[in-house]
Design a protein around this motif. Sequence first.
Motif, PDB file in Angstrom:
ATOM      1  N   UNK A 158      85.395 144.510  42.032  1.00 54.27           N
ATOM      2  CA  UNK A 158      85.093 143.843  40.787  1.00 54.27           C
ATOM      3  C   UNK A 158      86.383 143.703  39.983  1.00 54.27           C
ATOM      4  N   UNK A 159      86.701 142.477  39.486  1.00 56.55           N
ATOM      5  CA  UNK A 159      87.933 142.296  38.731  1.00 56.55           C
ATOM      6  C   UNK A 159      87.899 143.046  37.407  1.00 56.55           C
ATOM      7  N   UNK A 160      89.077 143.462  36.982  1.00 56.93           N
ATOM      8  CA  UNK A 160      89.193 144.185  35.711  1.00 56.93           C
ATOM      9  C   UNK A 160      88.918 143.249  34.546  1.00 56.93           C
ATOM     10  N   UNK A 161      88.362 143.796  33.477  1.00 54.81           N
ATOM     11  CA  UNK A 161      88.102 143.027  32.264  1.00 54.81           C
ATOM     12  C   UNK A 161      89.315 143.124  31.356  1.00 54.81           C
ATOM     13  N   UNK A 162      89.801 141.989  30.894  1.00 54.95           N
ATOM     14  CA  UNK A 162      90.926 141.966  29.962  1.00 54.95           C
ATOM     15  C   UNK A 162      90.351 141.948  28.562  1.00 54.95           C
ATOM     16  N   UNK A 163      90.828 142.817  27.709  1.00 53.90           N
ATOM     17  CA  UNK A 163      90.341 142.883  26.333  1.00 53.90           C
ATOM     18  C   UNK A 163      91.500 142.651  25.377  1.00 53.90           C
ATOM     19  N   UNK A 164      91.252 141.832  24.357  1.00 53.85           N
ATOM     20  CA  UNK A 164      92.249 141.565  23.316  1.00 53.85           C
ATOM     21  C   UNK A 164      91.552 141.594  21.966  1.00 53.85           C
ATOM     22  N   UNK A 165      92.326 141.731  20.910  1.00 60.10           N
ATOM     23  CA  UNK A 165      91.781 141.784  19.557  1.00 60.10           C
ATOM     24  C   UNK A 165      92.478 140.767  18.671  1.00 60.10           C
ATOM     25  N   UNK A 166      91.790 140.395  17.596  1.00 63.95           N
ATOM     26  CA  UNK A 166      92.408 139.612  16.529  1.00 63.95           C
ATOM     27  C   UNK A 166      91.832 140.123  15.221  1.00 63.95           C
ATOM     28  N   UNK A 167      92.480 139.799  14.115  1.00 60.82           N
ATOM     29  CA  UNK A 167      92.090 140.304  12.801  1.00 60.82           C
ATOM     30  C   UNK A 167      91.531 139.175  11.952  1.00 60.82           C
ATOM     31  N   UNK A 168      90.484 139.464  11.180  1.00 60.64           N
ATOM     32  CA  UNK A 168      89.940 138.491  10.235  1.00 60.64           C
ATOM     33  C   UNK A 168      90.756 138.505   8.952  1.00 60.64           C
ATOM     34  N   UNK A 169      91.005 137.312   8.415  1.00 59.50           N
ATOM     35  CA  UNK A 169      91.673 137.216   7.119  1.00 59.50           C
ATOM     36  C   UNK A 169      90.645 137.397   6.014  1.00 59.50           C
ATOM     37  N   UNK A 172      87.765 135.089   6.308  1.00 61.94           N
ATOM     38  CA  UNK A 172      87.014 135.205   7.567  1.00 61.94           C
ATOM     39  C   UNK A 172      87.555 134.286   8.658  1.00 61.94           C
ATOM     40  N   UNK A 173      88.841 134.081   8.685  1.00 58.03           N
ATOM     41  CA  UNK A 173      89.474 133.272   9.720  1.00 58.03           C
ATOM     42  C   UNK A 173      90.275 134.191  10.628  1.00 58.03           C
ATOM     43  N   UNK A 174      90.526 133.716  11.838  1.00 55.95           N
ATOM     44  CA  UNK A 174      91.320 134.482  12.781  1.00 55.95           C
ATOM     45  C   UNK A 174      92.093 133.531  13.679  1.00 55.95           C
ATOM     46  N   UNK A 175      93.111 134.030  14.322  1.00 57.44           N
ATOM     47  CA  UNK A 175      93.848 133.279  15.331  1.00 57.44           C
ATOM     48  C   UNK A 175      93.315 133.699  16.694  1.00 57.44           C
ATOM     49  N   UNK A 176      92.994 132.717  17.529  1.00 61.81           N
ATOM     50  CA  UNK A 176      92.536 133.031  18.880  1.00 61.81           C
ATOM     51  C   UNK A 176      93.759 133.523  19.652  1.00 61.81           C
ATOM     52  N   UNK A 177      93.703 134.736  20.195  1.00 61.88           N
ATOM     53  CA  UNK A 177      94.870 135.275  20.904  1.00 61.88           C
ATOM     54  C   UNK A 177      95.311 134.375  22.060  1.00 61.88           C
ATOM     55  N   UNK A 178      96.593 134.385  22.335  1.00 62.73           N
ATOM     56  CA  UNK A 178      97.165 133.522  23.368  1.00 62.73           C
ATOM     57  C   UNK A 178      96.498 133.719  24.722  1.00 62.73           C
ATOM     58  N   UNK A 179      96.203 134.949  25.085  1.00 63.73           N
ATOM     59  CA  UNK A 179      95.568 135.193  26.390  1.00 63.73           C
ATOM     60  C   UNK A 179      94.198 134.514  26.471  1.00 63.73           C
ATOM     61  N   UNK A 180      93.461 134.497  25.364  1.00 60.39           N
ATOM     62  CA  UNK A 180      92.152 133.831  25.337  1.00 60.39           C
ATOM     63  C   UNK A 180      92.344 132.319  25.396  1.00 60.39           C
TER      64      UNK A 180
END
Length: 109
Positions: A1-12, A15-23
């Motif tokens: 089973x492939x590993x799950x990649x997890x990333x985070x972003x912060x709400x301003x 209530x806005x956020x930047x979609x992380x580059x990996x996503x």
Amino acid sequence: MPATLEVESTLTDRYQTTVPETVRRALRLGKRDKIHYSIRPGGEVVLTRASGPKGDDPVLEQFLGFLARDIAAHPERLQAVDAGFVQRLQALVGNINVDLDAALSADDE
């Protein structure tokens, strides 16, 4: 089973956020693309790239993507449109008014 990649972003504060580059890369998102959210009963949210409206031309989309990549890779190739060309275009269309917000209809053919 492939590993799950997890990333985070912060709400301003708005209530806005930047979609992380990996996503963005995983979903092949570009500027002005739409994002679809599926909210599951357990509170899990699945983020996917929204499909375009029905009737989009996939060939045209690929061509426009090619042009965008080429312009980004070779901005030195861009040239200003000269005044003579603009005058020829204006002579072709005259005083035609176009409502860009009007729905297209097959009856207009």
